[in-house]
Design an enzyme around this catalytic site. Structure first.
Site, mmCIF file in Angstrom:
data_model
loop_
_atom_site.group_PDB
_atom_site.id
_atom_site.type_symbol
_atom_site.label_atom_id
_atom_site.label_comp_id
_atom_site.label_asym_id
_atom_site.label_seq_id
_atom_site.Cartn_x
_atom_site.Cartn_y
_atom_site.Cartn_z
ATOM 1 N N GLU A 9 -13.885 52.599 -11.424
ATOM 2 C CA GLU A 9 -12.469 51.738 -10.566
ATOM 3 C C GLU A 9 -12.317 51.472 -12.239
ATOM 4 O OE1 GLU A 9 -9.549 50.001 -9.189
ATOM 5 O OE2 GLU A 9 -10.919 50.687 -7.813
ATOM 6 N N ASP A 60 -8.809 51.884 -14.586
ATOM 7 C CA ASP A 60 -8.072 50.929 -14.532
ATOM 8 C C ASP A 60 -7.501 50.983 -16.341
ATOM 9 O OD1 ASP A 60 -7.798 50.060 -11.610
ATOM 10 O OD2 ASP A 60 -8.925 48.153 -11.921
ATOM 11 N N SER A 119 -6.248 51.794 -5.688
ATOM 12 C CA SER A 119 -6.459 51.331 -7.612
ATOM 13 C C SER A 119 -5.661 52.094 -8.865
ATOM 14 C CB SER A 119 -8.104 51.558 -7.812
ATOM 15 O OG SER A 119 -8.266 50.441 -6.733
#
Length: 584
Positions: free
Chosen positions: A292, A296, A503
């Site tokens: 994650e 990002d 995400s």
């Protein structure tokens, strides 16, 4: 209003108990049944303490939101005139009587407090569990989440003296059982999916009219720049424009992986880097980076380099095991992060977060006050993006946690907060279509805000009675916008993998928004701040409508994307070139 915070601190430190009946307790919040997936495992360890936050009610309950909508509405004379931290503190300040009565209550329990956020919250540090139980007529004990092994201190209900209900909005942590590990990170690694070792498109000046078909199976920064029309724009306000990423789950972004990503997928970005802020035991060992976190930071960088990036690594999620060195339970995912972030100077103009909980698992009073903290960020000029979730209209059996239980679509918080920009997912190219994973629907907590009334009404009129009883027709509709959500090429531990989820969508949109903020700042204008009033009005012509695809869940086919706003892809995807022209 520094004097307010100082005077509040002094009053709490020195106040003498007033004549009041602190034993006249009235329930503030309690669950009918224990939130799903949590089981009680016994009393708190001897000597355990807990950090508490108390939200004091503002003297003018409407001032914050009224101001937010004015400074965010492009047709209003106050548009873009964002407030300072001191001005926001004045907006949300409690009534003067609140200070005295709350100080008296805390003094009766021999508890000290200090101001937090913009002075409308108090923080109580290391309160003994027996004192917390007496203060709140609570029954704190240990609970475990069997699938994660995580434990935390919570209570199934808590109360306040009746005299305080007009002065205190919420106390946390109490009945909110969400923690970072139990929260849903909205991404997943796509196994057995095509990956590419480098971006052969990066040297080409791709346009929205010439998106290669390869982008349907492997998404790279070049694909996104072409899709969202940012190709060729070079940021100019890098000395004052900042893009922030909020991270949880003990995850952190890896610098070596970012360098590898930049060398393989970007041009002239081998120097790409990011800052890191550690909150509440956040990690940054640079070993075993998180999927994650890497996703990002690699895609915010990919969309907005060389704009400065900051990764906020928020901890507090390990199992709570009290000992002599760490006797305090600090598992509180949103408040710990926001307490630090709001105090940043300068405050980042763009923030993206890719986590969320089923809305029904978050106590309404807690959700409301967290949402209002995002509103405070908007009034200060920060655009806040949240991924909408990866479960269509709901994951699992979609049973409500009320009695009697029933099947109902499950909206995701904080994506349902009306003061953030919720980002859904798309897939494919030429044209883009809704990704079936894209969470969307209608809040059961927050009413439909005025900025989206017309757009949502058109959708509801079009579907008629479809899914009647499964969702709240008067609730805040989400998502607001969308972006690609599948087949993202991400470097993890030196190797390229394929990742999917909203995400992927939220940092992509944040990258485009950060470029728009850069453009405005370089023109001597304000940052955009809260985006939604702009997006649903004059900004609408700067979006690409998505009109096909659906988001199945809860045993249904889910909603279907259609012309105009829909609860799958919102208003559509951002076209940077068109929005830049509108904002010029």
């Amino acid at each position: 209003m520094l004097w307010l915070s100082l005077s509040l601190f002094v009053s709490l430190a020195n106040a003498k108990p007033l004549v009041a009946r602190w034993d006249n307790m009235k329930l503030k919040h309690g669950w009918e049944t224990l939130p799903a997936h949590w089981v009680p495992i016994g009393a708190a360890p001897e000597g355990a303490t807990i950090d508490l936050h108390i939200k004091l009610k503002s003297a003018d309950a409407d001032a914050l939101i009224g101001t937010l909508l004015e400074v965010s509405d492009p047709s209003h004379e106050r548009y873009g005139k964002h407030l300072s931290k001191e001005e926001v503190a004045e907006l949300v300040a409690p009534h003067s009587d609140t200070h005295a009565i709350v100080a008296s209550w805390l003094a009766a329990h021999n508890i000290a407090a200090r101001p937090a956020f913009n002075g409308d919250w108090l923080q109580l540090d290391a309160v003994p569990i027996e004192t917390a139980n007496a203060l709140l007529d609570a029954s704190y004990q240990l609970y475990e989440h069997p699938s994660t092994g995580e434990t935390l201190l919570r209570t199934q209900s808590y109360s306040l003296p009746a005299a305080l209900h007009g002065h205190v909005s919420v106390v946390a942590p109490t009945t909110f059982f969400g923690t970072p590990q139990a929260m849903r990170a909205t991404s997943r690694v796509e196994e057995n999916t095509k990956v590419v070792q480098e971006d052969v498109l990066r040297a080409q000046a791709l346009s929205p009219d010439a998106v290669p078909s390869s982008c349907a199976s492997t998404i790279t920064p070049s694909c996104l720049k072409a899709l969202y029309n940012t190709t060729g724009f070079t940021p100019a306000a890098t000395n004052r424009n900042i893009l922030a990423v909020a991270g949880y789950l003990q995850e952190f972004a890896n610098q070596a992986d970012l360098t590898t990503f930049a060398n393989r997928f970007l041009t002239g970005a081998s120097s790409a880097t990011f800052g890191t802020v550690l909150i509440n035991g956040g990690q940054n060992s640079q070993n075993n980076p998180g999927v994650e976190a890497n996703l990002d930071i690699q895609y915010t960088t990919g969309m907005s380099f060389p704009t400065p990036q900051i990764y906020y690594s928020t901890g507090g999620s390990p199992p709570f095991i009290s000992d002599d060195n760490t006797p305090t339970n600090t598992n509180e995912p949103y408040l710990n992060f926001l307490d630090t972030f709001i105090a940043q100077s300068p405050l980042p103009q763009t923030l993206t977060t890719s986590y969320g909980d089923d809305e029904q698992t978050v106590p309404l009073d807690f959700a409301t006050e967290v949402c209002n903290l995002f509103a405070q960020l908007g009034t200060m000029g920060t655009s806040v993006m949240f991924s909408s979730g990866d479960f269509g209209v709901g994951g699992g059996d979609c049973q409500t946690n009320t009695s009697p239980r029933k099947v109902q679509f499950q909206p995701i918080f904080p994506a349902t907060c009306p003061f953030v920009t919720s980002v859904g997912g798309t897939t494919s190219v030429n044209p883009e279509v809704a990704a079936s994973l894209s969470s969307g629907g209608f809040s059961n907590y927050f009413a439909q805000p005025s900025y989206q009334t017309s757009s949502v009404a058109t959708f509801l009129n079009a579907i008629g009675t479809q899914f009647n009883g499964l969702f709240n027709r008067t609730g805040r509709g989400f998502p607001d916008v969308a972006a690609q959500a599948e087949h993202f090429q991400v470097v993890i531990g030196g190797r390229v993998g394929s990742v999917a989820g909203t995400s992927c969508s939220s940092p992509t949109v944040a990258g485009v928004v950060s470029l728009l903020n850069d453009f405005r700042l370089s023109e001597g204008k304000s940052s955009l701040g809260f985006l939604n009033p702009l997006l649903y009005s004059t900004g609408l012509s700067g979006l690409n409508d998505i009109t096909s695809g659906s988001n199945p869940g809860c045993g249904t086919a889910g909603f279907t994307a259609r012309a105009g706003w829909d609860p799958v892809t919102g208003l559509g995807t951002l076209d940077f070139g068109k929005l830049k022209a509108l904002l010029g």
